[in-house]
Design a protein around this motif. Structure first.
Motif, PDB file in Angstrom:
ATOM      1  N   SER A 247       0.833  -1.213   0.000  1.00  0.00           N
ATOM      2  CA  SER A 247       0.000   0.000   0.000  1.00  0.00           C
ATOM      3  C   SER A 247       0.862   1.256   0.000  1.00  0.00           C
ATOM      4  CB  SER A 247      -0.928  -0.001   1.212  1.00  0.00           C
ATOM      5  OG  SER A 247      -1.708  -1.174   1.261  1.00  0.00           O
ATOM      6  N   LEU A 250       2.283   2.433  -3.311  1.00  0.00           N
ATOM      7  CA  LEU A 250       1.389   3.249  -4.135  1.00  0.00           C
ATOM      8  C   LEU A 250       1.497   4.729  -3.760  1.00  0.00           C
ATOM      9  CD1 LEU A 250      -1.779   0.958  -4.067  1.00  0.00           C
ATOM     10  CD2 LEU A 250      -0.111   1.173  -5.907  1.00  0.00           C
ATOM     11  N   ARG A 265       7.461  -2.403  -3.271  1.00  0.00           N
ATOM     12  CA  ARG A 265       6.434  -3.300  -3.788  1.00  0.00           C
ATOM     13  C   ARG A 265       6.960  -4.727  -3.935  1.00  0.00           C
ATOM     14  NH1 ARG A 265       5.080  -0.626  -8.285  1.00  0.00           N
ATOM     15  NH2 ARG A 265       3.622   0.646  -7.089  1.00  0.00           N
ATOM     16  N   LEU A 319      -5.604   1.278  -0.341  1.00  0.00           N
ATOM     17  CA  LEU A 319      -5.930   0.521  -1.552  1.00  0.00           C
ATOM     18  C   LEU A 319      -7.265   0.957  -2.142  1.00  0.00           C
ATOM     19  CD1 LEU A 319      -4.762  -2.977  -0.299  1.00  0.00           C
ATOM     20  CD2 LEU A 319      -3.708  -1.666  -2.153  1.00  0.00           C
ATOM     21  N   LYS A 323      -8.117   2.759  -5.725  1.00  0.00           N
ATOM     22  CA  LYS A 323      -9.022   1.919  -6.519  1.00  0.00           C
ATOM     23  C   LYS A 323      -8.410   0.559  -6.879  1.00  0.00           C
ATOM     24  CE  LYS A 323     -11.405   5.938  -8.460  1.00  0.00           C
ATOM     25  NZ  LYS A 323     -11.828   6.665  -9.684  1.00  0.00           N
ATOM     26  N   ARG A 324      -7.640   0.022  -5.957  1.00  0.00           N
ATOM     27  CA  ARG A 324      -7.104  -1.341  -6.111  1.00  0.00           C
ATOM     28  C   ARG A 324      -7.996  -2.283  -5.311  1.00  0.00           C
ATOM     29  NH1 ARG A 324      -1.851  -1.070  -8.275  1.00  0.00           N
ATOM     30  NH2 ARG A 324      -1.759   0.923  -9.380  1.00  0.00           N
ATOM     31  N   TYR A 325      -9.202  -2.475  -5.831  1.00  0.00           N
ATOM     32  CA  TYR A 325     -10.239  -3.168  -5.056  1.00  0.00           C
ATOM     33  C   TYR A 325      -9.936  -4.651  -4.861  1.00  0.00           C
ATOM     34  CZ  TYR A 325     -12.742   1.149  -6.024  1.00  0.00           C
ATOM     35  OH  TYR A 325     -13.091   2.468  -6.111  1.00  0.00           O
ATOM     36  N   TYR A 326      -9.303  -5.281  -5.845  1.00  0.00           N
ATOM     37  CA  TYR A 326      -8.991  -6.707  -5.683  1.00  0.00           C
ATOM     38  C   TYR A 326      -7.974  -6.920  -4.562  1.00  0.00           C
ATOM     39  CZ  TYR A 326     -11.515  -8.036  -9.897  1.00  0.00           C
ATOM     40  OH  TYR A 326     -12.496  -8.277 -10.807  1.00  0.00           O
ATOM     41  N   VAL A 327      -6.987  -6.032  -4.468  1.00  0.00           N
ATOM     42  CA  VAL A 327      -6.008  -6.139  -3.381  1.00  0.00           C
ATOM     43  C   VAL A 327      -6.652  -5.765  -2.051  1.00  0.00           C
ATOM     44  CG1 VAL A 327      -3.670  -5.531  -2.675  1.00  0.00           C
ATOM     45  CG2 VAL A 327      -4.279  -5.434  -5.085  1.00  0.00           C
ATOM     46  N   LYS A 365      -4.345 -10.761 -11.645  1.00  0.00           N
ATOM     47  CA  LYS A 365      -5.249  -9.658 -11.975  1.00  0.00           C
ATOM     48  C   LYS A 365      -4.502  -8.336 -12.065  1.00  0.00           C
ATOM     49  CE  LYS A 365      -9.467  -8.132 -12.603  1.00  0.00           C
ATOM     50  NZ  LYS A 365     -10.268  -8.583 -13.749  1.00  0.00           N
ATOM     51  N   GLN A 366      -3.468  -8.181 -11.239  1.00  0.00           N
ATOM     52  CA  GLN A 366      -2.676  -6.944 -11.223  1.00  0.00           C
ATOM     53  C   GLN A 366      -1.478  -7.016 -12.176  1.00  0.00           C
ATOM     54  OE1 GLN A 366      -3.691  -4.242  -9.439  1.00  0.00           O
ATOM     55  NE2 GLN A 366      -5.481  -5.493  -8.953  1.00  0.00           N
TER      56      GLN A 366
END
Length: 419
Positions: A247, A250, A265, A319, A323-327, A365-366
């Motif tokens: 996080s 980002l 990261r 997150l 808008k990193r909703y999957y994470v 996904k990322q």
């Protein structure tokens, strides 16, 4: 982009320019897109080679002097030590004034090692003290003074590594909270001079400090079951800490701290995945015949439980903001994970396996395709060999894995069709 790919692309860009395939402006735009410094790519290689050369030089000096060390008088030995220290550091200062910065930093790097060796040898000559960590602490302080004066991140990284060595060596007697001073100085210098190596060293140092404090609070002088509980708590805090690191990467990227963001990261991803794979492979209820379900919520009430909640909550907020909703879903899982592991203790390895597969799917996904796919295949292999004989359990678990991966695959396909 990883370092090896960056070096390859930098070399290819130079070739394309020489062959006339692209012009200078185009090559610089491509390099800027992938955070490649075309001007200094050769200097970095030479700098690394110089560091290796000076390390071998240090080993050569140690071997040569050590062969006749005991036969020399004390004053001769002391004179040799002082002479080597003075020669290396004065040479570094001379090179710095001449503008040869990479050579100067390499010599300062060597000087820090010589300083540590000098402390050991002087203590040996005059039989000073029996508590070895004190000597390492003196080494760390001296290295930090030199590193701060030069304001170079590679020297700060070396100094923090020495301080971490002192902290680990001193852990037998106590948890040295003074280590936080070294961490704070390193963090301040990181903001002044971005460095991937220093970012990684800071991440490791903070994690080691947290774990050592947890071990000190929990004490390893418990029964085997309590030792297991402590390891489980370390896994939980390690996962939330790793997600918090992702996080923060980002945030660093938003403030244009690209080197910090990339290093943070990757070290967070590798640490988190390693902890997950460890948990699903080695944490199991099968070796224990006692469990107190009334204590399943006790983790949340302890200081490291609060820290786990803080890491996971802030990760969720950051997150969601980016808008990193999957994470962010992983952050939600981590918030309830201590509760789930506490009440379904006998299925803890299955819980960590499912979480590992979800993590692998989120990585895919990322666009971390190789890392995500590797994680899923490792889980599948471990669970296959672990569940040999339990064909129904293995079948259901693999069916669940398949559903998770197919859902991710379908979503990625839907996004491509929309675009």
């Amino acid at each position: 982009m990883i370092l090896l790919n960056k070096n390859f692309l930098a070399n290819e860009l130079a070739k394309w320019r020489n062959e006339g395939l692209i012009d200078r402006v185009t090559s610089e735009k491509i390099a800027a897109r992938y955070d490649i410094d075309l001007q200094n790519i050769g200097d970095k290689k030479n700098f690394i080679l110089k560091l290796v050369a000076y390390l071998f030089l240090a080993l050569s000096l140690i071997t040569l002097v050590g062969a006749n060390w005991e036969e020399m008088p004390r004053y001769v030995r002391l004179l040799i030590i002082i002479s080597i220290l003075a020669f290396v550091n004065l040479s570094a200062l001379f090179m710095l004034k001449k503008g040869r910065e990479s050579t100067a930093i390499s010599l300062f790097f060597l000087g820090n090692f010589c300083y540590g060796i000098a402390i050991v040898l002087i203590a040996q000559i005059y039989h000073l003290g029996e508590h070895m960590p004190n000597g390492v602490l003196l080494w760390a302080v001296g290295a930090f003074v030199l590193s701060i004066s030069t304001k170079k991140s590679i020297l700060i990284t070396q100094s923090l590594a020495i301080a971490l060595l002192w902290f680990i060596m001193d852990i037998e007697l106590r948890v040295s909270h003074e280590f936080l001073i070294f961490i704070a100085i390193s963090f301040y210098m990181l903001l002044k001079d971005e460095s991937k190596a220093l970012t990684v060293m800071l991440f490791i140092s903070i994690f080691v400090y947290i774990i050592c404090n947890m071990a000190n609070l929990s004490s390893f002088e418990f029964s085997q079951f309590m030792w297991y509980i402590t390891i489980n708590q370390i896994v939980l805090i390690g996962l939330s800490y790793s997600l918090f690191g992702i996080s923060l990467s980002l945030v660093a990227q938003k403030f244009n701290k690209i080197k910090i963001a990339v290093a943070l990261r990757w070290i967070s991803l590798i640490t988190g995945i390693a902890i997950l794979l460890f948990a699903m492979s080695f944490i199991s209820h099968r070796n224990y015949d006692y469990i107190d379900l009334n204590n399943s919520l006790a983790f949340y009430g302890r200081i490291y439980g609060v820290l786990h909640i803080v890491f996971a909550t802030f990760s969720l907020i950051i997150l969601a903001q980016f808008k990193r909703y999957y994470v962010a879903i992983l952050a939600l899982f981590l918030l309830i994970l201590p509760f789930g592991v506490g009440y379904f203790f006998e299925y803890s390895n299955a819980i960590y396996s499912i979480l590992s597969v979800i993590t692998g799917a989120v990585l895919i996904k990322q666009d971390y395709f190789k890392l995500g796919l590797s994680t899923i295949f490792i889980v599948a292999n471990v669970r296959y060999f672990d569940l040999i004989g339990d064909y129904i359990g293995a079948s259901l678990l693999f069916l669940l894995f398949a559903v998770i991966v197919l859902v991710v695959s379908r979503n990625k396909k839907a996004i491509k069709n929309e675009s």
